[in-house]
Motif scaffolding. Structure first.
Motif, PDB file in Angstrom:
ATOM      1  N   ALA A 157       1.555  -2.558   8.117  1.00  0.00           N
ATOM      2  CA  ALA A 157       0.336  -3.189   7.610  1.00  0.00           C
ATOM      3  C   ALA A 157      -0.640  -2.146   7.080  1.00  0.00           C
ATOM      4  O   ALA A 157      -1.256  -2.339   6.022  1.00  0.00           O
ATOM      5  CB  ALA A 157      -0.320  -4.023   8.706  1.00  0.00           C
ATOM      6  N   ALA A 158      -0.778  -1.033   7.783  1.00  0.00           N
ATOM      7  CA  ALA A 158      -1.689   0.023   7.343  1.00  0.00           C
ATOM      8  C   ALA A 158      -1.203   0.649   6.037  1.00  0.00           C
ATOM      9  O   ALA A 158      -1.999   0.898   5.133  1.00  0.00           O
ATOM     10  CB  ALA A 158      -1.825   1.088   8.430  1.00  0.00           C
ATOM     11  N   LEU A 159       0.096   0.892   5.930  1.00  0.00           N
ATOM     12  CA  LEU A 159       0.643   1.456   4.687  1.00  0.00           C
ATOM     13  C   LEU A 159       0.451   0.493   3.517  1.00  0.00           C
ATOM     14  O   LEU A 159       0.124   0.913   2.411  1.00  0.00           O
ATOM     15  CB  LEU A 159       2.118   1.799   4.859  1.00  0.00           C
ATOM     16  N   ALA A 160       0.646  -0.794   3.762  1.00  0.00           N
ATOM     17  CA  ALA A 160       0.448  -1.793   2.710  1.00  0.00           C
ATOM     18  C   ALA A 160      -1.003  -1.799   2.255  1.00  0.00           C
ATOM     19  O   ALA A 160      -1.284  -1.900   1.053  1.00  0.00           O
ATOM     20  CB  ALA A 160       0.872  -3.175   3.198  1.00  0.00           C
ATOM     21  N   ALA A 161      -1.939  -1.684   3.193  1.00  0.00           N
ATOM     22  CA  ALA A 161      -3.361  -1.657   2.845  1.00  0.00           C
ATOM     23  C   ALA A 161      -3.696  -0.413   2.036  1.00  0.00           C
ATOM     24  O   ALA A 161      -4.455  -0.483   1.068  1.00  0.00           O
ATOM     25  CB  ALA A 161      -4.219  -1.725   4.106  1.00  0.00           C
ATOM     26  N   VAL A 162      -3.122   0.733   2.401  1.00  0.00           N
ATOM     27  CA  VAL A 162      -3.360   1.967   1.647  1.00  0.00           C
ATOM     28  C   VAL A 162      -2.783   1.839   0.244  1.00  0.00           C
ATOM     29  O   VAL A 162      -3.429   2.198  -0.740  1.00  0.00           O
ATOM     30  CB  VAL A 162      -2.764   3.188   2.389  1.00  0.00           C
TER      31      VAL A 162
END
Length: 172
Positions: A157-162
Motif C-alpha cells: 500500500a505504501a509503495l502504491a501511494a508513493v
C-alpha cells in the motif's frame, strides 16, 4: 528486500554517517533508544523512507539478546494488522554473520508460513550492498544490527501511494 531511496539533494551519505556515528556512540547505553532516535532523525528526518513517518506511531522497537525474541516479534507482526517492529540486536555482530542471521530469519518466515504476510528489512552499522556505489550503503546503516519486520500488505500500500504521488507529479 526493500531498498530505501534517499530523497532530496545534498550529501545524504555524510549526513547519515554523522547521525549514525553520534547515535552509535550513545548506543552503548541503550540500543532501543538509539535505534528509535535513528528512525526519527535519520530515516524520517532525512526522508530515506517515504512512508516511515506514517508508521512511527505504531512502531515497536525492542532489543533481542537471543533468537527467541526475534521469532516472537516476527509472529507478533504476522498476527497484528498494521504492525511493524524493529529488533535491535543487543550484541555486536559482524556484518557477514548478520547476513547469515538474516538468511535464517528469512527461512523462519517460510517455516512459519508467513511468506506473503511478513517481510524482513535489515540494517547494520557496516551495511554494504554487493555492487552498489558507496553512497547507496548508507540507506541501510544503523547504530546497531537491526531486523525490521513489516506487514507486506502495508508495504504494498505504501509503495502504491508513493508511485501514485510520482505519477501525479509527472502529470503536472
Amino acid at each position: 528486500k526493500i531498498h530505501l531511496r534517499p530523497q532530496g539533494s545534498g550529501s545524504v551519505g555524510m549526513r547519515v554517517l554523522s547521525s549514525v556515528a553520534r547515535l552509535a556512540a550513545a548506543a552503548e547505553a541503550c540500543p532501543v533508544a538509539s535505534t528509535a532516535a535513528w528512525v526519527r532523525e535519520v530515516v524520517i528526518g532525512l526522508r530515506l523512507c517515504p512512508w516511515a513517518a506514517g508508521a512511527l506511531p505504531g512502531l515497536k522497537v525492542t532489543m533481542a539478546l537471543d533468537d527467541a525474541l526475534v521469532l516472537e516479534e516476527m509472529r507478533r507482526v504476522a498476527a497484528t494488522p498494521a504492525a511493524t517492529s524493529l529488533v535491535a540486536l543487543g550484541r555486536p555482530v559482524e556484518f557477514e554473520a548478520f547476513l547469515e542471521l538474516c538468511a535464517r530469519v528469512d527461512e523462519a518466515i517460510d517455516a512459519e508460513g508467513f511468506r506473503g504476510t511478513v517481510q524482513l528489512a535489515s540494517f547494520h552499522p557496516d551495511y554494504r550492498f554487493g555492487d552498489t556505489e558507496p553512497v547507496g550503503h548508507w540507506t541501510n546503516r544503523s547504530p546497531f544490527p537491526t531486523l525490521h519486520f513489516l506487514r507486506e500488505d502495508e508495504v504494498s500500500a505504501a509503495l502504491a501511494a508513493v508511485d501514485e504521488d510520482d505519477d501525479d507529479r509527472d502529470d503536472d
